[in-house]
Design a protein around this motif. Structure first.
Motif, short mmCIF file in Angstrom:
data_model
loop_
_atom_site.label_atom_id
_atom_site.label_comp_id
_atom_site.label_asym_id
_atom_site.label_seq_id
_atom_site.Cartn_x
_atom_site.Cartn_y
_atom_site.Cartn_z
N ALA A 250 0.83 -1.27 -0.15
CA ALA A 250 -0.15 -0.09 0.03
C ALA A 250 0.85 1.50 0.12
O ALA A 250 0.67 2.22 -0.69
CB ALA A 250 -1.00 0.12 1.55
N ARG A 251 2.07 1.31 0.81
CA ARG A 251 2.92 2.32 0.65
C ARG A 251 3.63 2.58 -0.63
O ARG A 251 3.75 3.71 -1.09
CB ARG A 251 3.96 2.43 1.82
CG ARG A 251 3.28 2.50 3.38
CD ARG A 251 4.38 2.53 4.38
NE ARG A 251 5.40 1.78 4.29
CZ ARG A 251 5.10 0.49 5.23
NH1 ARG A 251 4.19 0.47 5.99
NH2 ARG A 251 6.10 -0.59 5.14
N ALA A 252 3.87 1.54 -0.97
CA ALA A 252 4.67 1.81 -2.50
C ALA A 252 3.65 2.13 -3.63
O ALA A 252 3.83 2.97 -4.15
CB ALA A 252 5.14 0.13 -2.93
N LEU A 253 2.28 1.75 -3.65
CA LEU A 253 1.49 2.14 -4.52
C LEU A 253 0.88 3.74 -4.24
O LEU A 253 0.78 4.34 -5.01
CB LEU A 253 0.13 1.24 -4.39
CG LEU A 253 0.40 -0.03 -4.94
CD1 LEU A 253 -1.10 -1.02 -4.68
CD2 LEU A 253 0.37 -0.15 -6.43
N PRO A 284 7.27 -0.53 -6.63
CA PRO A 284 6.21 -0.12 -7.49
C PRO A 284 6.48 -0.04 -8.96
O PRO A 284 7.49 0.17 -9.23
CB PRO A 284 5.74 1.28 -6.96
CG PRO A 284 6.99 1.92 -6.67
CD PRO A 284 7.65 0.72 -5.98
N LEU A 285 5.33 -0.59 -9.70
CA LEU A 285 5.68 -0.47 -11.17
C LEU A 285 4.94 0.76 -11.69
O LEU A 285 3.59 0.97 -11.86
CB LEU A 285 4.88 -1.78 -11.72
CG LEU A 285 5.34 -2.98 -11.38
CD1 LEU A 285 4.72 -4.37 -12.09
CD2 LEU A 285 6.66 -3.35 -11.98
N SER A 286 5.79 1.76 -12.11
CA SER A 286 5.16 3.13 -12.48
C SER A 286 6.02 3.51 -13.70
O SER A 286 7.03 3.29 -14.07
CB SER A 286 5.68 4.30 -11.39
OG SER A 286 5.15 3.95 -10.27
N GLY A 293 1.15 -0.94 -10.72
CA GLY A 293 1.14 -2.32 -9.61
C GLY A 293 2.24 -2.24 -8.78
O GLY A 293 2.93 -1.16 -8.60
N VAL A 294 2.62 -3.44 -8.34
CA VAL A 294 3.73 -3.59 -7.51
C VAL A 294 4.19 -5.02 -7.84
O VAL A 294 3.55 -6.07 -7.84
CB VAL A 294 3.11 -3.18 -6.11
CG1 VAL A 294 2.18 -4.47 -5.69
CG2 VAL A 294 4.49 -3.47 -4.96
#
Length: 712
Positions: A250-253, A284-286, A293-294
């Motif tokens: 959740a923090r990464a997103l 995270p996937l940004s 996503g993550v």
């Protein structure tokens, strides 16, 4: 006893030998306090302790027995510690500082021990200077440590660059989201993680727009493990789940920042059936400003914990994968939009008619080519006839699908005015030329070019069992007769649509009842690994096989020519089995060009309706026959012919040799004429005129329960 500086230092070292444990403990306490970086990793801490012990014991022994400092070999654990520090990304200054701190403590103890053994100040001074000169051991050890450190750093950097380069080659080889994420997981498993999981946000998986902020509904799209039968995540592949607030995911997103963990995860998505995680990276996937996503990289059997450099490496790989995932997401959305547009422009179901039984298939092209502009259509025509259409727009994508929709609408419009096949293609050619000009003149269209298309148009008449076909650059249709003989119809060649200035010709073919006509696009018979002749051979063999139904025949053809279920190009397939309207459903009479013949024509029609049991249509039919026959006698030319066809509705046709087209007009109050066709239009469900090579036919379609008649 007279001592030299060297012998006195030897005695001091010998006196400290039994107290080596205390000296080692002092060094360890100092390093723990001053250089905490050496104690973060349990394995590194163990090696540091072993190195301190071996170094202190080695120095004291060397001093005691007079071994030259540069001849004392540093312990092997010291070199391994240097390499481990390099792998962890710890600055080399940390290692050098530890050497100096240890050297200082050992020298301080040696110097502090000298006054206890002698009061000779000169001897102590000489021994102190001699000790300072023996610091070559530390220099020698640190040099070897720095060399090992740098070699490991170079190797690590080369490995990292090669892995990032490999990620560029292996991740994102297709425009498929699931495969791209699995490629990311497989790459990490093969190099630095024991287990990898990839979760994407819900809108990404379903091909929607950019993910909404705070939306934490995830789908497990990929996972991989280094050990078969080893630990498995509690979230299975393909499952939908949410991550609680405050969890690493959740923090990464929420923040878009990666994190490194050694404690047990708080996110259920990070929990495992067995074997707790020793170290984990949450990345995270940004891409393009959106978090998709993550990805989680875990170690449970690897003794090395993830370090900061591993986190940076995971970020670089995840960033490349995120761009590939975003590309796949955008393509999937665009492809789905194009397919939806394509399918919405195709007929949802073929129109009801009695001339043929039909079965149709449309298959979009594979992911690399994209949706194209293939289409098919079945259009009921006057006189119980039917038009069968198959076409193919050059190119792929939304523009090709939109062009296909415009051409299909144009074909339907032209078919409604009952143009012969060759004339219809001529008009359709003009439409394509006009569309191409519009596209070329549009500044908003990138890389404008000519629009091209091919088309096959066939009209089948179930009354006389004949089919009239014309083609514009299209592949030849196939015909299957009752004895399962397959024949490619030899139609006159016609240019593709959009060239202009070249004629189209039609061919006439007899189709006995029960014959099968196969219309298709070139994507069915052509492929990268197969030429069109081989494809036509496969098609002929598939059509010759007996099938329980036309739907089964369509499936058999597609399975024979596209065994993988995916074509290099779009595929449209239309199979039509002919029916025939016999003498019991058709009645025709020649009509003299005499006004008195109108009465006889009404009588013929009335008797025929009685024979068919359609007496309720007597009044409507008599009026329509009277008006149409009267117009033919008054404005047409003999020969005149009346024909009634009993199909799904009653069809009334009057033919004559004149090419003059009747027009519907509104008669004024005191006009004596002009009301005939208006009356026909009110009584009939549909009416119209079709032209032949010689003459015309005016027709009207009368329902068994006509709304106009009911209202009257």
């Amino acid at each position: 006893m007279e001592y030299t500086a060297a012998s006195f230092v030897s005695r001091v070292a010998g006196e400290l030998g039994p107290k080596a444990d205390e000296l080692i403990a002092d060094v360890v306490r100092c390093l723990r306090r001053e250089v905490p970086e050496l104690w973060n990793d349990p394995d590194l801490a163990r090696r540091t302790s072993e190195g301190v012990t071996e170094n202190v014991v080695g120095v004291l022994r060397g001093l005691q027995y007079g071994i030259e400092p540069n001849e004392i070999e540093p312990p092997a654990a010291e070199m391994e510690r240097a390499r481990r520090l390099a792998r962890r990304g710890t600055p080399v200054s940390v290692m050098l500082r530890a050497y100096r701190l240890g050297q200082r403590i050992v020298l301080d103890r040696l110097l502090a021990e000298m006054p206890r053994l002698t009061k000779n100040a000169e001897l102590i001074s000489a021994a102190s200077r001699w000790l300072l000169a023996t610091s070559e051991y530390v220099d020698h050890t640190s040099e070897q440590g720095v060399t090992a450190y740098q070699e490991e750093r170079d190797r690590r950097l080369q490995w990292r660059l090669s892995l990032v380069n490999e990620a560029g080659k292996r991740v994102g080889t297709t425009l498929d989201i699931a495969r791209t994420t699995q490629e990311l997981a497989d790459l990490a498993i093969g190099h630095f993680a024991d287990l990898v999981t990839v979760d994407l946000l819900d809108p990404v998986v379903h091909g929607g727009g950019s993910p909404a902020a705070g939306q934490l509904v995830l789908h497990r799209v990929a996972q991989a493990s280094s050990a078969r039968g080893g630990q498995e995540p509690t979230i299975r592949l393909g499952e939908r789940h949410t991550c609680p607030g405050g969890s690493p995911s959740a923090r990464a997103l929420a923040t878009g920042q990666p994190s490194r963990h050694t404690a047990a995860p708080t996110d259920p998505a990070d929990a495992f059936v067995s074997h707790p995680t020793r170290s984990m990276l949450v990345v995270p996937l940004s891409a393009r400003g959106a978090t998709l996503g993550v990805a989680r990289f875990s170690r449970h059997s690897n003794p090395d914990l993830f370090d900061d450099e591993d986190l940076i490496l995971a970020q670089e790989i995840a960033a490349r994968a995120a761009v590939a995932i975003d590309n796949a997401r955008r393509y999937t959305h665009a492809h789905a939009t194009a397919v939806t547009l394509q399918r919405s422009l195709l007929p949802r179901r073929t129109a009801e008619q009695s001339a043929v039984d039909v079965a149709c298939r449309y298959l979009p092209a594979g992911a690399q080519a994209g949706v194209g502009g293939d289409w098919y259509d079945v259009i009921p025509l006057s006189g119980a006839r039917v038009a069968l259409v198959v076409g193919d727009v050059v190119g792929h994508g939304i523009h090709a699908a939109a062009t296909m929709g415009r051409l299909r609408s144009a074909v339907r419009t032209l078919a409604d005015i009952d143009l012969p096949p060759e004339e219809l293609l001529t008009h359709l050619d003009d439409v394509v030329i006009r569309l191409s000009s519009e596209v070329s003149a549009d500044p908003d269209v990138e890389a404008p070019g000519d629009i091209g298309a091919t088309c096959l148009y066939a009209v089948y008449d179930p009354v006389d069992g004949r089919c009239y076909l014309a083609r514009a650059g299209h592949v030849l249709p196939a015909m299957v007769t009752g004895d399962a003989t397959v024949e490619l119809l030899d139609l006159p060649p016609g240019p593709p649509l959009g060239l202009g200035g070249l004629p189209f010709e039609a061919a006439e073919v007899d189709l006995p009842e029960g014959s099968l006509l196969a219309l298709y696009t070139d994507g069915l018979v052509e492929a990268r690994d197969r030429d069109i002749e081989a494809g036509l051979t496969l098609l002929s063999h598939a059509l010759a096989q007996p099938c329980a139904s036309l739907e089964a025949a369509c499936d058999a053809v597609l399975e024979a020519l596209l065994p993988a279920g995916r074509a290099d190009d779009d595929v449209a397939l239309l199979l039509a089995r002919t029916r025939a309207l016999g003498d019991t459903q058709v009645a025709a009479w020649d009509v003299d060009a005499d006004p008195a013949a109108v009465t006889r024509a009404r009588s013929h029609a009335t008797r025929q309706l009685a024979a068919w049991g359609l007496e309720e249509l007597d009044f409507t039919t008599e009026l329509v026959v009277s008006e149409l026959v009267t117009n033919a006698i008054r404005y047409g030319q003999p020969p005149i012919r009346l024909r009634l066809i009993r199909d799904r509705s009653l069809l009334c046709e009057v033919s004559d040799a004149s090419s003059t087209t009747p027009h519907l007009r509104r008669a004024r109050v005191f006009d004596e004429g002009g009301r005939g066709l208006l009356l026909v239009a009110q009584l009939a469900e549909r009416w119209g005129t079709r032209h032949a090579r010689q003459g015309k036919t005016v027709w009207a379609e009368l329902g068994e329960e006509n709304p106009a008649e009911a209202e009257g």
